[in-house]
Structure formats: structure tokens, C-alpha cells
Write a protein that holds these residues in place. Structure first.
Motif, PDB file in Angstrom:
ATOM      1  N   ASN A 172       0.849  -1.184   0.000  1.00 52.69           N
ATOM      2  CA  ASN A 172       0.000   0.000   0.000  1.00 52.69           C
ATOM      3  C   ASN A 172       0.887   1.237   0.000  1.00 52.69           C
ATOM      4  N   ARG A 173       0.327   2.343  -0.468  1.00 52.78           N
ATOM      5  CA  ARG A 173       1.122   3.557  -0.586  1.00 52.78           C
ATOM      6  C   ARG A 173       0.284   4.755  -0.147  1.00 52.78           C
ATOM      7  N   ILE A 174       0.863   5.587   0.692  1.00 52.37           N
ATOM      8  CA  ILE A 174       0.224   6.829   1.123  1.00 52.37           C
ATOM      9  C   ILE A 174       1.176   7.967   0.781  1.00 52.37           C
ATOM     10  N   VAL A 175       0.680   8.974   0.042  1.00 50.99           N
ATOM     11  CA  VAL A 175       1.465  10.155  -0.294  1.00 50.99           C
ATOM     12  C   VAL A 175       0.680  11.371   0.179  1.00 50.99           C
ATOM     13  N   ILE A 176       1.273  12.129   1.082  1.00 51.88           N
ATOM     14  CA  ILE A 176       0.677  13.379   1.551  1.00 51.88           C
ATOM     15  C   ILE A 176       1.671  14.478   1.213  1.00 51.88           C
ATOM     16  N   GLU A 177       1.287  15.349   0.289  1.00 55.22           N
ATOM     17  CA  GLU A 177       2.204  16.375  -0.189  1.00 55.22           C
ATOM     18  C   GLU A 177       2.321  17.530   0.805  1.00 55.22           C
ATOM     19  N   TYR A 178       3.245  18.415   0.541  1.00 54.13           N
ATOM     20  CA  TYR A 178       3.651  19.474   1.462  1.00 54.13           C
ATOM     21  C   TYR A 178       2.493  20.403   1.852  1.00 54.13           C
ATOM     22  N   ASN A 179       2.616  20.914   3.098  1.00 55.68           N
ATOM     23  CA  ASN A 179       1.675  21.876   3.672  1.00 55.68           C
ATOM     24  C   ASN A 179       0.237  21.376   3.728  1.00 55.68           C
ATOM     25  N   SER A 180       0.050  20.075   3.785  1.00 54.49           N
ATOM     26  CA  SER A 180      -1.285  19.509   3.986  1.00 54.49           C
ATOM     27  C   SER A 180      -1.477  19.252   5.473  1.00 54.49           C
ATOM     28  N   LEU A 181      -2.718  19.199   5.913  1.00 56.20           N
ATOM     29  CA  LEU A 181      -3.001  19.061   7.335  1.00 56.20           C
ATOM     30  C   LEU A 181      -4.213  18.160   7.541  1.00 56.20           C
ATOM     31  N   ILE A 182      -4.033  17.124   8.342  1.00 60.42           N
ATOM     32  CA  ILE A 182      -5.137  16.277   8.786  1.00 60.42           C
ATOM     33  C   ILE A 182      -5.191  16.435  10.300  1.00 60.42           C
ATOM     34  N   LYS A 183      -6.196  17.159  10.804  1.00 63.95           N
ATOM     35  CA  LYS A 183      -6.252  17.460  12.239  1.00 63.95           C
ATOM     36  C   LYS A 183      -6.588  16.240  13.074  1.00 63.95           C
ATOM     37  N   ASN A 184      -7.458  15.370  12.555  1.00 62.30           N
ATOM     38  CA  ASN A 184      -7.873  14.210  13.331  1.00 62.30           C
ATOM     39  C   ASN A 184      -8.718  13.318  12.436  1.00 62.30           C
ATOM     40  N   GLY A 185      -8.542  12.018  12.562  1.00 62.96           N
ATOM     41  CA  GLY A 185      -9.383  11.121  11.793  1.00 62.96           C
ATOM     42  C   GLY A 185      -8.750   9.766  11.580  1.00 62.96           C
ATOM     43  N   TYR A 186      -9.382   8.985  10.721  1.00 62.61           N
ATOM     44  CA  TYR A 186      -8.955   7.623  10.424  1.00 62.61           C
ATOM     45  C   TYR A 186      -8.600   7.498   8.947  1.00 62.61           C
ATOM     46  N   LEU A 187      -7.449   6.915   8.684  1.00 62.61           N
ATOM     47  CA  LEU A 187      -7.087   6.495   7.335  1.00 62.61           C
ATOM     48  C   LEU A 187      -7.106   4.978   7.389  1.00 62.61           C
ATOM     49  N   TRP A 188      -8.139   4.379   6.837  1.00 65.63           N
ATOM     50  CA  TRP A 188      -8.347   2.940   6.940  1.00 65.63           C
ATOM     51  C   TRP A 188      -8.049   2.334   5.577  1.00 65.63           C
ATOM     52  N   ILE A 189      -6.960   1.578   5.509  1.00 67.92           N
ATOM     53  CA  ILE A 189      -6.563   0.935   4.259  1.00 67.92           C
ATOM     54  C   ILE A 189      -6.430  -0.554   4.516  1.00 67.92           C
ATOM     55  N   GLU A 190      -7.149  -1.348   3.735  1.00 74.53           N
ATOM     56  CA  GLU A 190      -7.053  -2.790   3.882  1.00 74.53           C
ATOM     57  C   GLU A 190      -6.822  -3.419   2.511  1.00 74.53           C
ATOM     58  N   ASP A 191      -6.393  -4.644   2.510  1.00 74.86           N
ATOM     59  CA  ASP A 191      -6.026  -5.378   1.302  1.00 74.86           C
ATOM     60  C   ASP A 191      -4.655  -4.922   0.811  1.00 74.86           C
ATOM     61  N   PHE A 192      -4.359  -5.043  -0.481  1.00 70.27           N
ATOM     62  CA  PHE A 192      -3.005  -4.769  -0.948  1.00 70.27           C
ATOM     63  C   PHE A 192      -3.016  -3.895  -2.199  1.00 70.27           C
ATOM     64  N   ASN A 193      -1.869  -3.246  -2.402  1.00 72.94           N
ATOM     65  CA  ASN A 193      -1.648  -2.368  -3.548  1.00 72.94           C
ATOM     66  C   ASN A 193      -2.685  -1.249  -3.632  1.00 72.94           C
ATOM     67  N   CYS A 194      -3.118  -0.767  -2.481  1.00 78.42           N
ATOM     68  CA  CYS A 194      -4.032   0.377  -2.423  1.00 78.42           C
ATOM     69  C   CYS A 194      -3.205   1.656  -2.376  1.00 78.42           C
ATOM     70  N   GLU A 195      -3.819   2.773  -2.798  1.00 80.86           N
ATOM     71  CA  GLU A 195      -3.083   4.039  -2.814  1.00 80.86           C
ATOM     72  C   GLU A 195      -3.973   5.185  -2.351  1.00 80.86           C
ATOM     73  N   LEU A 196      -3.385   6.030  -1.512  1.00 84.02           N
ATOM     74  CA  LEU A 196      -3.997   7.288  -1.099  1.00 84.02           C
ATOM     75  C   LEU A 196      -3.024   8.394  -1.456  1.00 84.02           C
ATOM     76  N   LYS A 197      -3.505   9.388  -2.190  1.00 84.82           N
ATOM     77  CA  LYS A 197      -2.676  10.542  -2.507  1.00 84.82           C
ATOM     78  C   LYS A 197      -3.447  11.794  -2.143  1.00 84.82           C
ATOM     79  N   ILE A 198      -2.813  12.650  -1.328  1.00 83.65           N
ATOM     80  CA  ILE A 198      -3.399  13.920  -0.911  1.00 83.65           C
ATOM     81  C   ILE A 198      -2.480  15.020  -1.418  1.00 83.65           C
ATOM     82  N   GLY A 199      -3.023  15.925  -2.217  1.00 86.63           N
ATOM     83  CA  GLY A 199      -2.239  16.987  -2.835  1.00 86.63           C
ATOM     84  C   GLY A 199      -1.815  18.065  -1.851  1.00 86.63           C
ATOM     85  N   ALA A 200      -0.876  18.867  -2.284  1.00 89.32           N
ATOM     86  CA  ALA A 200      -0.302  19.948  -1.482  1.00 89.32           C
ATOM     87  C   ALA A 200      -1.377  20.927  -1.008  1.00 89.32           C
TER      88      ALA A 200
END
Length: 157
Positions: A1-29
């Protein structure tokens, strides 16, 4: 699995729930999330891609899968596979909105509070309701509050 969070992004609180394989989350700048984010990626090769400079209020649910199988009794086939989600640049998602599988949200769009998005959203649109439908097109939004008084315009951060 892959998580990309680009610069100056902000997640104050929460859940990132990733299950299984070869999943991707990308959050832009410069993308921001207030409290109580629930982001769920499930099933192999699934993706959620969020563009740059997006703004998410609190209580947002984003899901690209249902987590459980629904079977058609006539064919015995599963009918609810995961589908990727793509959220464009400069999208504002208001409080308690839900974005469900297979949705593409266009750039500079606004998702109204409490909406459930089940279909694609064109660029520069406001959608609202359950299920969300376009209520206004040809719009943009700005993080700054713009107040007008007489002939002068005041910008407030």
C-alpha cells in the motif's frame, strides 16, 4: 500500500483505513482536513486521489468500497466491487458530507453540508442533497471570507 501526503497539507484528526493490498492514497499539497475524517480504501488496487488546495470540513466520510459483498441471487455474481475516487484541485467539502465509490469531483467544486455524493461532479459546480445533485454551476470558491461594505471590498483571512 502507498500513502502520499504532499507538502503543507493538514489532517487534524481522523482515520485512514486501508485494507487489502496495492491500495493508494494521494493527498495533494495544501489540502486541509478538520476533525473526524473517515477515509476508507478497501479491495486490491483501489485508489483515492485528492488534488491540491482542497478544504474538507469536519465529519467527512470518503469510501471507495462497501467492505462487504452484495450478491445477485439470479446470477450469484457480486455486484458491488470497489471503484476509485478522484477529487480534483481546489474542492471544498462541507461538514458531514460523504463521497462514495466511483465518484470523480471536478476542480473548483463545492460539496454542500450533509450531501451524499454518488455521481460525478463537473468542474465549478455546487452539489447538494441526498443523493447530491448540481444546484449551481460556473462558480469558484476562496478560503478567504470576502465582505462587501458599500463600494469597498474587505478580505478577511
Amino acid at each position: 500500500n502507498r500513502i502520499v501526503i504532499e507538502y503543507n497539507s493538514l489532517i487534524k484528526n481522523g482515520y485512514l483505513w486501508i485494507e487489502d493490498f496495492n491500495c493508494e492514497l494521494k493527498i495533494g499539497a495544501r489540502t486541509t482536513f478538520e476533525a473526524d475524517l473517515h477515509l476508507h480504501i478497501s479491495e486490491p488496487n483501489s485508489k483515492i486521489v485528492i488534488g491540491q488546495d482542497c478544504m474538507f470540513a469536519y465529519g467527512i466520510f470518503i469510501r471507495c468500497a462497501d467492505s462487504h459483498s452484495i450478491i445477485d441471487l439470479n446470477t450469484n455474481d457480486r455486484i458491488n466491487y470497489a471503484e476509485n475516487i478522484h477529487i480534483g484541485d481546489r474542492v471544498w467539502v462541507a461538514t458531514r458530507a460523504q463521497i462514495l465509490k466511483g465518484v470523480n469531483i471536478g476542480n473548483d467544486s463545492i460539496i454542500a453540508a450533509g450531501s451524499i455524493v454518488t455521481k460525478n461532479v463537473p468542474n465549478n459546480s455546487i452539489v447538494a442533497g441526498i443523493p447530491a445533485q448540481a444546484i449551481k454551476t460556473n462558480v469558484i470558491w476562496n478560503r478567504k471570507k470576502i465582505l462587501k461594505k458599500s463600494d469597498e471590498t474587505l478580505l478577511i483571512n
